[in-house]
Scaffold this active site. Sequence first.
Site, PDB file in Angstrom:
ATOM      1  CE  LYS A  14      -3.976  -1.474   2.704  1.00  0.00           C
ATOM      2  NZ  LYS A  14      -4.448  -1.526   4.070  1.00  0.00           N
ATOM      3  CG  HIS A 181      -4.748  -2.487  15.349  1.00  0.00           C
ATOM      4  ND1 HIS A 181      -5.634  -3.371  15.903  1.00  0.00           N
ATOM      5  CD2 HIS A 181      -4.598  -2.866  14.062  1.00  0.00           C
ATOM      6  CE1 HIS A 181      -6.005  -4.257  14.998  1.00  0.00           C
ATOM      7  NE2 HIS A 181      -5.387  -3.976  13.867  1.00  0.00           N
ATOM      8  CG  LEU A 210     -14.104  -2.792  16.192  1.00  0.00           C
ATOM      9  CD1 LEU A 210     -15.619  -2.794  16.327  1.00  0.00           C
ATOM     10  CD2 LEU A 210     -13.510  -3.981  16.944  1.00  0.00           C
ATOM     11  N   GLY A 211     -11.114  -3.511  12.334  1.00  0.00           N
ATOM     12  CA  GLY A 211     -11.000  -3.735  10.882  1.00  0.00           C
ATOM     13  C   GLY A 211     -11.142  -5.221  10.664  1.00  0.00           C
ATOM     14  N   GLY A 213      -8.756  -7.217  11.519  1.00  0.00           N
ATOM     15  CA  GLY A 213      -8.322  -7.517  12.890  1.00  0.00           C
ATOM     16  C   GLY A 213      -8.948  -6.455  13.779  1.00  0.00           C
ATOM     17  CG  ASP A 284     -17.159  -7.769   4.620  1.00  0.00           C
ATOM     18  OD1 ASP A 284     -17.857  -7.021   5.347  1.00  0.00           O
ATOM     19  OD2 ASP A 284     -16.489  -7.350   3.669  1.00  0.00           O
ATOM     20  NE  ARG A 286     -18.245  -4.468   3.753  1.00  0.00           N
ATOM     21  CZ  ARG A 286     -17.179  -4.001   3.137  1.00  0.00           C
ATOM     22  NH1 ARG A 286     -17.254  -2.836   2.528  1.00  0.00           N
ATOM     23  NH2 ARG A 286     -16.057  -4.677   3.100  1.00  0.00           N
ATOM     24  N   GLY A 332     -12.637   0.055   9.644  1.00  0.00           N
ATOM     25  CA  GLY A 332     -13.751  -0.416   8.810  1.00  0.00           C
ATOM     26  C   GLY A 332     -15.068  -0.633   9.530  1.00  0.00           C
ATOM     27  CD  GLU A 387      -3.581   2.016  10.903  1.00  0.00           C
ATOM     28  OE1 GLU A 387      -4.492   1.821  10.071  1.00  0.00           O
ATOM     29  OE2 GLU A 387      -3.039   1.094  11.522  1.00  0.00           O
TER      30      GLU A 387
HETATM   31  P1  ADP Z   1      -7.984  -3.646   7.602  1.00  0.00           P
HETATM   32  O1  ADP Z   1      -7.975  -4.281   8.955  1.00  0.00           O
HETATM   33  O2  ADP Z   1      -7.667  -4.596   6.505  1.00  0.00           O
HETATM   34  O3  ADP Z   1      -7.235  -2.326   7.522  1.00  0.00           O
HETATM   35  P2  ADP Z   1     -10.449  -2.078   7.425  1.00  0.00           P
HETATM   36  O4  ADP Z   1     -10.196  -1.178   8.573  1.00  0.00           O
HETATM   37  O5  ADP Z   1     -10.526  -1.472   6.071  1.00  0.00           O
HETATM   38  O6  ADP Z   1      -9.503  -3.326   7.367  1.00  0.00           O
HETATM   39  O7  ADP Z   1     -11.824  -2.847   7.723  1.00  0.00           O
HETATM   40  C1  ADP Z   1     -12.282  -3.857   6.868  1.00  0.00           C
HETATM   41  C2  ADP Z   1     -13.536  -4.452   7.453  1.00  0.00           C
HETATM   42  O8  ADP Z   1     -14.480  -3.407   7.690  1.00  0.00           O
HETATM   43  C3  ADP Z   1     -14.244  -5.413   6.524  1.00  0.00           C
HETATM   44  O9  ADP Z   1     -13.888  -6.742   6.785  1.00  0.00           O
HETATM   45  C4  ADP Z   1     -15.702  -5.223   6.833  1.00  0.00           C
HETATM   46  O10 ADP Z   1     -16.135  -6.257   7.701  1.00  0.00           O
HETATM   47  C5  ADP Z   1     -15.778  -3.947   7.625  1.00  0.00           C
HETATM   48  N1  ADP Z   1     -16.706  -2.965   7.052  1.00  0.00           N
HETATM   49  C6  ADP Z   1     -16.480  -2.087   6.057  1.00  0.00           C
HETATM   50  N2  ADP Z   1     -17.595  -1.366   5.787  1.00  0.00           N
HETATM   51  C7  ADP Z   1     -18.551  -1.810   6.628  1.00  0.00           C
HETATM   52  C8  ADP Z   1     -19.924  -1.499   6.859  1.00  0.00           C
HETATM   53  N3  ADP Z   1     -20.537  -0.571   6.154  1.00  0.00           N
HETATM   54  N4  ADP Z   1     -20.574  -2.182   7.821  1.00  0.00           N
HETATM   55  C9  ADP Z   1     -19.949  -3.119   8.530  1.00  0.00           C
HETATM   56  N5  ADP Z   1     -18.674  -3.466   8.384  1.00  0.00           N
HETATM   57  C10 ADP Z   1     -17.972  -2.831   7.444  1.00  0.00           C
END
Ligand code: ADP
Length: 401
Positions: A14, A181, A210-211, A213, A284, A286, A332, A387
Site C-alpha cells: 500500500k 494497531h 475494528l478492521g 483484525g 465480512d 457487511r 472499517g 495511520e
Molecule cells: P484492515 O484491517 O484490513 O485495515 P479495514 O479497517 O478497512 O480493514 O476494515 C475492513 C472491514 O471493515 C471489513 O472486513 C468489513 O467487515 C468492515 N466494514 C467495512 N464497511 C462496513 C460497513 N458498512 N458495515 C460493517 N462493516 C464494514
Amino acid sequence: MKVLVLNCGSSSIKYQLFDMTTTTVMAKGLVQRVGMAGSTIDYRKGDDGKKKVYESDILDHKIGIQKIFELLTTGEEAVLKSLEELGAVGHRIVHGGDKFSSSVLITEEVKNAIRDCIVFAPLHNPPNLKGVEAVEEILPKVKQVAVFDTAFHQTMPAEAYIYALPYMFYEKHRIRRYGFHGTSHRYVASRAAKLLGKPLSELKLITVHLGNGGSVCAINKGKSVDTSMGHTPLEGLVMGTRCGDMDPALILHIMKEYELTISEMDNLLNKHSGVLGISQISSDLRDLEEDWPKKSERANLALDVYSHRIKKYIGSYIAVLNGVDAIVWTAGVGENSPIVRSIVHREMDWLGVKLDLEKNEVTWRGAEGDITTPDSKVKVLVIPTNEELVIAQDTMDCIKK
Ligand code: ADP
C-alpha cells in the site's frame, strides 16, 4: 517535504505520497499479488482521484516499488517531476518488540533489530524489511523511517504485559504482551482530544479499532496502559477470521482429538475462526448485517458474540482506568457499523453513556463526530483512522531531528 508512506505486506504494497507542507495526499494506491500471477497496481492521483488499475508482472517488492516510482513520476497523472523531490520514505513496521517505543530513522542497527523481531511476526516483518531494502537499493540516498505498530503500547505497565507463565519465557525469549494497531490508537486518541476540546493529558479514553483484525486500547493521559492484542494479533477480540481470547486448554484438546499439526491448528485459529467460524457465512460484517436481525440465527449469534467481547473489554478497561471520558470507534467496522455500536452500547446507562440513535445511524463517510446525546456523561465518538498520515508526520519529525 514530500513523504512516501509504504505498507509492505507479504503479497501487497500500500502506498501514499504526502505533500507535508499542506498535509495533502498527492497520490495513493495498492500493488496486489506481488510474486504471483495476475499482479496489478492501482493508482489514484490525489486523495479521491479516479482509480486506474494497471496489470504488470511484479515478481518482488523491489519491482513493485519501482512501478510505484514510475507512476509517480511519468505519464499524464504524474505528481513528481523526478524522484529527487522525494524527501523521505516512512514504513509501517508491524513488530518492534520491546526495543522501540517511538518511530526511528532506519539504520543498519534498526534493520537488525527489525530482523530480530521476525520471530514475533514471521508473516509481517520480513516483507516490511523487503520494502526498506528495496528503497535502499533504488534510492540509496533517501532517508527512511520505521513506524512500529507495537511502539505506542510500550508504555503498558508490567502487570498488563506479563503473561502468567514461568518467568523464564519473558526473561529469555521476551514472551510478553506487545499489542498492535498502536499507530491507529494513538491517532484517534489525539483527534478525540481535539474533538472534546481538552488536552490528552487530562483524558481517560478507550479506543476501539475494528478492521479485519480488531483491538481495544485503554489510554490514560495519552499513554497506552492496556490493549487487547497480545504477543501476537490473535489475542483479544473476536475478529473476522481470528478467535481472540479462548481457553488455552482447548488448543491441546482440539489438536489431540482431530490429530491436527501445529500449522493446521494455527490456520484454524487465525483463518477459520472468529465471525466466519461462528456464522459459516462470511468474515465480512457487511454480509452478516444485511437484513439484520432477519438474516439467520447464526449471523445474529456471530454479531452478538463479536459485540459482547468488545463490551467486556470496554468494561474491564473502565476498571483499569478508574473511569472513562470517551469511547472512540474507528476502522472499517468501527466507523461504519451502527449495528455493532448499538449492540455494544445497549444497556450502558449505568456508565452514563446515552447513545443518540439517530446520530449512530448516520453513515459517517470519513467524517468525525459525537454520537451521544448532549447530556451523556461519557462521550462516544466515531473517528476515521489515518495511520498513513501519522507515519508521514513521524517520518518528517524523525528527519528533522
Ligand atoms: P484492515 O484491517 O484490513 O485495515 P479495514 O479497517 O478497512 O480493514 O476494515 C475492513 C472491514 O471493515 C471489513 O472486513 C468489513 O467487515 C468492515 N466494514 C467495512 N464497511 C462496513 C460497513 N458498512 N458495515 C460493517 N462493516 C464494514
